[in-house]
Motif scaffolding. Structure first.
Motif, mmCIF file in Angstrom:
data_model
loop_
_atom_site.group_PDB
_atom_site.id
_atom_site.type_symbol
_atom_site.label_atom_id
_atom_site.label_comp_id
_atom_site.label_asym_id
_atom_site.label_seq_id
_atom_site.Cartn_x
_atom_site.Cartn_y
_atom_site.Cartn_z
ATOM 1 N N ASP A 29 0.817 -1.216 0.000
ATOM 2 C CA ASP A 29 0.000 0.000 0.000
ATOM 3 C C ASP A 29 0.851 1.267 0.000
ATOM 4 O O ASP A 29 0.379 2.326 -0.425
ATOM 5 N N LYS A 30 2.093 1.195 0.450
ATOM 6 C CA LYS A 30 3.001 2.349 0.499
ATOM 7 C C LYS A 30 4.031 2.340 -0.622
ATOM 8 O O LYS A 30 4.844 3.244 -0.733
ATOM 9 N N TYR A 31 4.006 1.293 -1.457
ATOM 10 C CA TYR A 31 5.053 1.122 -2.471
ATOM 11 C C TYR A 31 5.128 2.296 -3.437
ATOM 12 O O TYR A 31 6.220 2.772 -3.750
ATOM 13 N N GLU A 32 4.011 2.786 -3.912
ATOM 14 C CA GLU A 32 4.031 3.896 -4.856
ATOM 15 C C GLU A 32 4.682 5.126 -4.224
ATOM 16 O O GLU A 32 5.500 5.803 -4.858
ATOM 17 N N GLU A 33 4.358 5.394 -2.968
ATOM 18 C CA GLU A 33 4.974 6.531 -2.273
ATOM 19 C C GLU A 33 6.473 6.313 -2.090
ATOM 20 O O GLU A 33 7.276 7.225 -2.273
ATOM 21 N N LEU A 34 6.862 5.094 -1.745
ATOM 22 C CA LEU A 34 8.279 4.771 -1.601
ATOM 23 C C LEU A 34 9.005 4.952 -2.935
ATOM 24 O O LEU A 34 10.111 5.496 -2.978
ATOM 25 N N GLN A 35 8.400 4.521 -4.022
ATOM 26 C CA GLN A 35 9.002 4.675 -5.345
ATOM 27 C C GLN A 35 9.234 6.142 -5.674
ATOM 28 O O GLN A 35 10.275 6.495 -6.211
ATOM 29 N N LYS A 36 8.283 7.001 -5.332
ATOM 30 C CA LYS A 36 8.427 8.436 -5.575
ATOM 31 C C LYS A 36 9.590 9.024 -4.781
ATOM 32 O O LYS A 36 10.167 10.034 -5.170
ATOM 33 N N MET A 37 9.955 8.358 -3.682
ATOM 34 C CA MET A 37 11.076 8.792 -2.844
ATOM 35 C C MET A 37 12.387 8.139 -3.285
ATOM 36 O O MET A 37 13.410 8.304 -2.631
ATOM 37 N N GLY A 38 12.351 7.356 -4.370
ATOM 38 C CA GLY A 38 13.555 6.704 -4.868
ATOM 39 C C GLY A 38 13.935 5.448 -4.103
ATOM 40 O O GLY A 38 15.104 5.070 -4.069
ATOM 41 N N VAL A 39 12.951 4.784 -3.502
ATOM 42 C CA VAL A 39 13.196 3.602 -2.677
ATOM 43 C C VAL A 39 12.666 2.359 -3.383
ATOM 44 O O VAL A 39 11.522 2.337 -3.829
ATOM 45 N N GLU A 40 13.503 1.327 -3.468
ATOM 46 C CA GLU A 40 13.064 0.034 -3.991
ATOM 47 C C GLU A 40 12.876 -0.921 -2.805
ATOM 48 O O GLU A 40 13.592 -0.837 -1.817
ATOM 49 N N VAL A 41 11.910 -1.807 -2.926
ATOM 50 C CA VAL A 41 11.592 -2.760 -1.862
ATOM 51 C C VAL A 41 11.908 -4.171 -2.334
ATOM 52 O O VAL A 41 11.543 -4.561 -3.447
ATOM 53 N N PHE A 42 12.571 -4.926 -1.457
ATOM 54 C CA PHE A 42 12.895 -6.328 -1.692
ATOM 55 C C PHE A 42 12.362 -7.128 -0.509
ATOM 56 O O PHE A 42 12.950 -7.098 0.574
ATOM 57 N N SER A 43 11.223 -7.804 -0.678
ATOM 58 C CA SER A 43 10.780 -8.708 0.381
ATOM 59 C C SER A 43 11.572 -10.001 0.202
ATOM 60 O O SER A 43 11.852 -10.415 -0.925
ATOM 61 N N VAL A 44 11.947 -10.617 1.316
ATOM 62 C CA VAL A 44 12.819 -11.795 1.251
ATOM 63 C C VAL A 44 12.327 -12.861 2.218
ATOM 64 O O VAL A 44 12.116 -12.586 3.407
ATOM 65 N N SER A 45 12.147 -14.069 1.707
ATOM 66 C CA SER A 45 11.941 -15.239 2.559
ATOM 67 C C SER A 45 12.756 -16.381 1.957
ATOM 68 O O SER A 45 13.259 -16.267 0.839
ATOM 69 N N THR A 46 12.827 -17.479 2.681
ATOM 70 C CA THR A 46 13.589 -18.617 2.180
ATOM 71 C C THR A 46 12.746 -19.506 1.266
ATOM 72 O O THR A 46 13.196 -20.568 0.855
ATOM 73 N N ASP A 47 11.548 -19.052 0.927
ATOM 74 C CA ASP A 47 10.740 -19.729 -0.083
ATOM 75 C C ASP A 47 11.364 -19.474 -1.464
ATOM 76 O O ASP A 47 12.157 -18.548 -1.631
ATOM 77 N N THR A 48 10.964 -20.238 -2.458
ATOM 78 C CA THR A 48 11.475 -20.030 -3.816
ATOM 79 C C THR A 48 10.683 -18.926 -4.522
ATOM 80 O O THR A 48 9.569 -18.581 -4.109
ATOM 81 N N HIS A 49 11.244 -18.429 -5.602
ATOM 82 C CA HIS A 49 10.533 -17.456 -6.426
ATOM 83 C C HIS A 49 9.280 -18.089 -7.038
ATOM 84 O O HIS A 49 8.295 -17.398 -7.284
ATOM 85 N N PHE A 50 9.281 -19.403 -7.239
ATOM 86 C CA PHE A 50 8.094 -20.089 -7.747
ATOM 87 C C PHE A 50 6.953 -20.032 -6.721
ATOM 88 O O PHE A 50 5.802 -19.802 -7.067
ATOM 89 N N THR A 51 7.314 -20.231 -5.459
ATOM 90 C CA THR A 51 6.317 -20.153 -4.390
ATOM 91 C C THR A 51 5.771 -18.736 -4.273
ATOM 92 O O THR A 51 4.571 -18.533 -4.066
ATOM 93 N N HIS A 52 6.654 -17.746 -4.424
ATOM 94 C CA HIS A 52 6.195 -16.351 -4.387
ATOM 95 C C HIS A 52 5.157 -16.102 -5.486
ATOM 96 O O HIS A 52 4.141 -15.443 -5.252
ATOM 97 N N LYS A 53 5.405 -16.623 -6.684
ATOM 98 C CA LYS A 53 4.456 -16.443 -7.781
ATOM 99 C C LYS A 53 3.123 -17.109 -7.445
ATOM 100 O O LYS A 53 2.054 -16.520 -7.652
ATOM 101 N N ALA A 54 3.171 -18.322 -6.933
ATOM 102 C CA ALA A 54 1.936 -19.034 -6.588
ATOM 103 C C ALA A 54 1.144 -18.266 -5.534
ATOM 104 O O ALA A 54 -0.086 -18.158 -5.622
#
Length: 187
Positions: free
Chosen positions: A56-81
């Motif tokens: 919900d805050k990502y667009e505002e963060l982007q306007k501030m020049g901030v990139e977000v990286f959420s990280v878990s030990t799940d795979t990128h395939f699990t993230h997509k699912a």
């Protein structure tokens, strides 16, 4: 865990972002503000509330020049699912990093020993790749994206205004402090 003012370590990973799998590394972080938002696992309970709050805050963060990286030990395939099956996670447009080897999680010192899961931890990285803020909470305590946004604004203000610091509860536009001998004992 003296990570404040230390540089992030090299890493390589695959992330899910906006319908695609993308390879990322520490080079993708340098030169911009970044948030590393660690969480224990996909398809859980507190995690989607936090990730949705950041979304919900990502667009505002982007306007501030901030990139977000959420990280878990799940795979990128699990993230997509998860992204494809959850309305809350489906609104995420930032990087969802798969760290199944635990390299990134270990680099930040937030791997739960013997569990293979990340702690609930947030790191704010400046454009030089240096950690400026961090927060780690217990399993049942969710984080607040509004407070994270406030911390980003404070860190950016301090970087852009040498000699000034932001007091407790500082909000953008409020008075800051200029530490000096004259200020000692007057706060």
């Amino acid at each position: 865990m003296a990570l404040i003012n230390s540089e992030i370590q090299p890493f390589n990973a695959t992330a899910f972002k906006q319908g695609e799998f993308v390879d990322i590394s520490e080079a993708d972080v340098k030169g911009k503000w970044a948030i590393f938002f660690f969480y224990p696992a996909d398809f859980t309970f507190v995690c989607p509330t936090e990730l949705g709050d950041v979304a919900d805050k990502y667009e505002e963060l982007q306007k501030m020049g901030v990139e977000v990286f959420s990280v878990s030990t799940d795979t990128h395939f699990t993230h997509k699912a998860w992204h494809d099956t959850s309305d809350t996670i489906g609104k995420i447009n930032y990087f969802m990093v798969g760290d199944q080897t635990g390299n990134i999680t270990n680099n930040f010192g937030v791997m739960r020993e013997g569990q293979g899961l990340a702690d609930r931890a947030t790191f704010l990285i400046d454009p030089d790749g240096v950690i400026q803020a961090m927060e780690i909470t217990a399993e049942g305590i969710g984080r607040d994206a509004d407070d994270l946004l406030r911390k980003v604004k404070a860190a950016q203000y301090v970087r852009n205004n040498p000699g000034e610091v932001c007091p407790a509860k500082w909000k953008e536009g409020e008075a800051t402090l200029a530490p000096s001998l004259d200020l000692v004992g007057k706060i």
